[in-house]
Design a protein around this motif. Structure first.
Motif, PDB file in Angstrom:
ATOM      1  N   ARG A  24       0.833  -1.206   0.000  1.00 41.28           N
ATOM      2  CA  ARG A  24       0.000   0.000   0.000  1.00 41.28           C
ATOM      3  C   ARG A  24       0.868   1.257   0.000  1.00 41.28           C
ATOM      4  N   SER A  25       0.374   2.310  -0.663  1.00 46.96           N
ATOM      5  CA  SER A  25       1.054   3.606  -0.626  1.00 46.96           C
ATOM      6  C   SER A  25       0.507   4.473   0.500  1.00 46.96           C
ATOM      7  N   TYR A  26      -0.752   4.208   0.888  1.00 50.36           N
ATOM      8  CA  TYR A  26      -1.392   5.009   1.933  1.00 50.36           C
ATOM      9  C   TYR A  26      -2.122   4.088   2.909  1.00 50.36           C
ATOM     10  N   ILE A  27      -2.495   4.626   4.071  1.00 51.47           N
ATOM     11  CA  ILE A  27      -3.161   3.821   5.095  1.00 51.47           C
ATOM     12  C   ILE A  27      -4.490   3.283   4.587  1.00 51.47           C
ATOM     13  N   THR A  28      -5.284   4.148   3.957  1.00 59.65           N
ATOM     14  CA  THR A  28      -6.522   3.703   3.324  1.00 59.65           C
ATOM     15  C   THR A  28      -6.670   4.417   1.980  1.00 59.65           C
ATOM     16  N   GLY A  29      -7.273   3.760   1.011  1.00 60.88           N
ATOM     17  CA  GLY A  29      -7.547   4.399  -0.273  1.00 60.88           C
ATOM     18  C   GLY A  29      -6.312   4.607  -1.130  1.00 60.88           C
ATOM     19  N   VAL A  52      11.402  -0.687   6.186  1.00 62.09           N
ATOM     20  CA  VAL A  52      11.502  -0.079   4.854  1.00 62.09           C
ATOM     21  C   VAL A  52      10.205   0.578   4.403  1.00 62.09           C
ATOM     22  N   ASN A  53       9.096  -0.118   4.549  1.00 56.82           N
ATOM     23  CA  ASN A  53       7.824   0.394   4.045  1.00 56.82           C
ATOM     24  C   ASN A  53       7.301   1.541   4.899  1.00 56.82           C
ATOM     25  N   VAL A  54       7.478   1.448   6.215  1.00 55.51           N
ATOM     26  CA  VAL A  54       7.047   2.537   7.094  1.00 55.51           C
ATOM     27  C   VAL A  54       7.882   3.783   6.821  1.00 55.51           C
ATOM     28  N   SER A  55       9.189   3.603   6.656  1.00 56.14           N
ATOM     29  CA  SER A  55      10.084   4.730   6.399  1.00 56.14           C
ATOM     30  C   SER A  55       9.728   5.417   5.099  1.00 56.14           C
ATOM     31  N   ARG A  56       9.455   4.620   4.037  1.00 55.10           N
ATOM     32  CA  ARG A  56       9.047   5.190   2.748  1.00 55.10           C
ATOM     33  C   ARG A  56       7.750   5.975   2.863  1.00 55.10           C
ATOM     34  N   TRP A  57       6.767   5.379   3.536  1.00 55.69           N
ATOM     35  CA  TRP A  57       5.470   6.045   3.705  1.00 55.69           C
ATOM     36  C   TRP A  57       5.607   7.309   4.569  1.00 55.69           C
ATOM     37  N   PHE A  58       6.348   7.225   5.674  1.00 57.22           N
ATOM     38  CA  PHE A  58       6.512   8.352   6.597  1.00 57.22           C
ATOM     39  C   PHE A  58       7.138   9.553   5.868  1.00 57.22           C
ATOM     40  N   ASN A  59       8.191   9.308   5.087  1.00 58.20           N
ATOM     41  CA  ASN A  59       8.856  10.386   4.351  1.00 58.20           C
ATOM     42  C   ASN A  59       7.930  10.994   3.303  1.00 58.20           C
ATOM     43  N   HIS A  60       7.083  10.158   2.699  1.00 59.05           N
ATOM     44  CA  HIS A  60       6.132  10.647   1.696  1.00 59.05           C
ATOM     45  C   HIS A  60       5.112  11.591   2.327  1.00 59.05           C
ATOM     46  N   ILE A  61       4.518  11.182   3.456  1.00 60.81           N
ATOM     47  CA  ILE A  61       3.528  12.024   4.129  1.00 60.81           C
ATOM     48  C   ILE A  61       4.186  13.303   4.641  1.00 60.81           C
ATOM     49  N   ASP A  62       5.403  13.181   5.162  1.00 67.14           N
ATOM     50  CA  ASP A  62       6.122  14.356   5.643  1.00 67.14           C
ATOM     51  C   ASP A  62       6.337  15.353   4.506  1.00 67.14           C
ATOM     52  N   ALA A  63       6.676  14.845   3.314  1.00 63.62           N
ATOM     53  CA  ALA A  63       6.891  15.711   2.151  1.00 63.62           C
ATOM     54  C   ALA A  63       5.585  16.368   1.711  1.00 63.62           C
ATOM     55  N   LEU A  64       4.466  15.620   1.744  1.00 64.35           N
ATOM     56  CA  LEU A  64       3.178  16.194   1.368  1.00 64.35           C
ATOM     57  C   LEU A  64       2.800  17.344   2.297  1.00 64.35           C
ATOM     58  N   LEU A  65       3.071  17.177   3.589  1.00 63.82           N
ATOM     59  CA  LEU A  65       2.779  18.243   4.540  1.00 63.82           C
ATOM     60  C   LEU A  65       3.589  19.493   4.220  1.00 63.82           C
ATOM     61  N   ARG A  66       4.820  19.306   3.797  1.00 65.23           N
ATOM     62  CA  ARG A  66       5.683  20.446   3.487  1.00 65.23           C
ATOM     63  C   ARG A  66       5.254  21.139   2.203  1.00 65.23           C
ATOM     64  N   ILE A  67       4.660  20.366   1.282  1.00 60.20           N
ATOM     65  CA  ILE A  67       4.320  20.924  -0.028  1.00 60.20           C
ATOM     66  C   ILE A  67       2.918  21.534  -0.050  1.00 60.20           C
ATOM     67  N   SER A  68       1.903  20.758   0.333  1.00 61.39           N
ATOM     68  CA  SER A  68       0.539  21.265   0.144  1.00 61.39           C
ATOM     69  C   SER A  68      -0.478  20.807   1.173  1.00 61.39           C
ATOM     70  N   GLY A  69      -0.087  20.030   2.167  1.00 61.46           N
ATOM     71  CA  GLY A  69      -1.057  19.553   3.148  1.00 61.46           C
ATOM     72  C   GLY A  69      -1.809  18.327   2.646  1.00 61.46           C
ATOM     73  N   VAL A  70      -2.721  17.818   3.464  1.00 62.62           N
ATOM     74  CA  VAL A  70      -3.492  16.621   3.139  1.00 62.62           C
ATOM     75  C   VAL A  70      -4.964  16.917   3.405  1.00 62.62           C
ATOM     76  N   SER A  71      -5.818  16.655   2.422  1.00 66.24           N
ATOM     77  CA  SER A  71      -7.232  17.013   2.570  1.00 66.24           C
ATOM     78  C   SER A  71      -8.187  15.826   2.495  1.00 66.24           C
ATOM     79  N   GLY A  72      -7.712  14.644   2.095  1.00 61.72           N
ATOM     80  CA  GLY A  72      -8.593  13.486   1.979  1.00 61.72           C
ATOM     81  C   GLY A  72      -9.199  13.081   3.312  1.00 61.72           C
TER      82      GLY A  72
END
Length: 230
Positions: A24-29, A52-72
């Motif tokens: 999975r790329s995200y927790i849900t959806g 490995v998978n948690v680290s990849r996902w964590f860095n991705h969400i961290d980057a999204l927060l820095r760029i534009s936030g999360v609205s889903g």
């Protein structure tokens, strides 16, 4: 359907999350949502590269927060011992100078028990990332699925994937992957990426990196299977 996780401050909890994120790329959806933020907020510090998978996902969400936030909105997620994430984290409000000053005065107040220096630093970094996300303009991003084919059935697909993921650049995030049978014992690597459109050209990524030396010793061709604007 809502999902749940146990204590994410423990090795057992992180191991379970790592197994969950394997496919999975995200927790849900299929997009980042408040479910991702709930789990993100429950992890006290950036996870070890052993997960490995948690680290990849964590860095991705961290980057999204820095760029534009999360609205889903997400489907709902619960974590043992953690409160649900607040809407303010998902869509950071405009910064109020007086409120920030008041928050700074309360930095030393311990509301939930004694906090370690590492946890305090991690909390401050997340708060700064959330505030920064609220200030930055929304930028264009794309979610892409690539088919990466090896030369033959003797190609070490584990090494191939390591070589592919070693390509790092600003605005590029590697996501989930899987091996898909092609025929005659040959498998191809199917992998997701997220790019910031203004920073990364997918054509350049393929031509200048994924099919160029030294990776072309393992990769025969790269095709775009899906390309969606986020």
């Amino acid at each position: 359907m809502a999902v749940s996780f146990s204590d994410l401050s423990s090795a057992a909890g992180l191991k379970k999350l790592d197994e969950y994120l394997l496919t999975r790329s995200y927790i849900t959806g299929y997009q980042a949502s408040k479910d991702d933020l709930t789990v993100y907020a429950a992890i006290a510090k950036p996870p070890s590269s052993d997960y490995v998978n948690v680290s990849r996902w964590f860095n991705h969400i961290d980057a999204l927060l820095r760029i534009s936030g999360v609205s889903g909105e997400g489907s709902g997620v619960t974590i043992e011992g953690s409160a649900p994430v607040r809407d303010a984290i998902a869509t950071p409000p405009a910064t109020d100078t007086k409120a920030v000053a008041a928050d700074d005065d309360d930095d030393d107040v311990d509301l939930f028990g004694e906090e370690t220096e590492e946890e305090k630093k991690a909390s401050e970094e997340r708060a700064a990332a959330a505030k920064a996300a609220g200030k930055k303009k929304v930028v264009g991003k794309s979610s892409i699925v690539l088919d990466i084919k090896p030369w033959d059935d003797e190609t070490d697909m584990k090494v191939l994937e390591e070589k592919v993921r070693s390509v790092q650049m600003e605005g590029l995030l590697w996501g989930a992957s899987k091996l898909v049978p092609v025929g005659y014992g040959i498998k191809k690597l199917q992998i997701m990426i997220t790019i910031v459109d203004d920073l990364v050209s997918v054509d350049s990524l393929i031509e200048d990196y994924l099919t160029a030396e030294p990776i072309n010793e393992y990769v025969q061709s790269v095709d775009i299977v899906a390309f969606n604007k986020i």
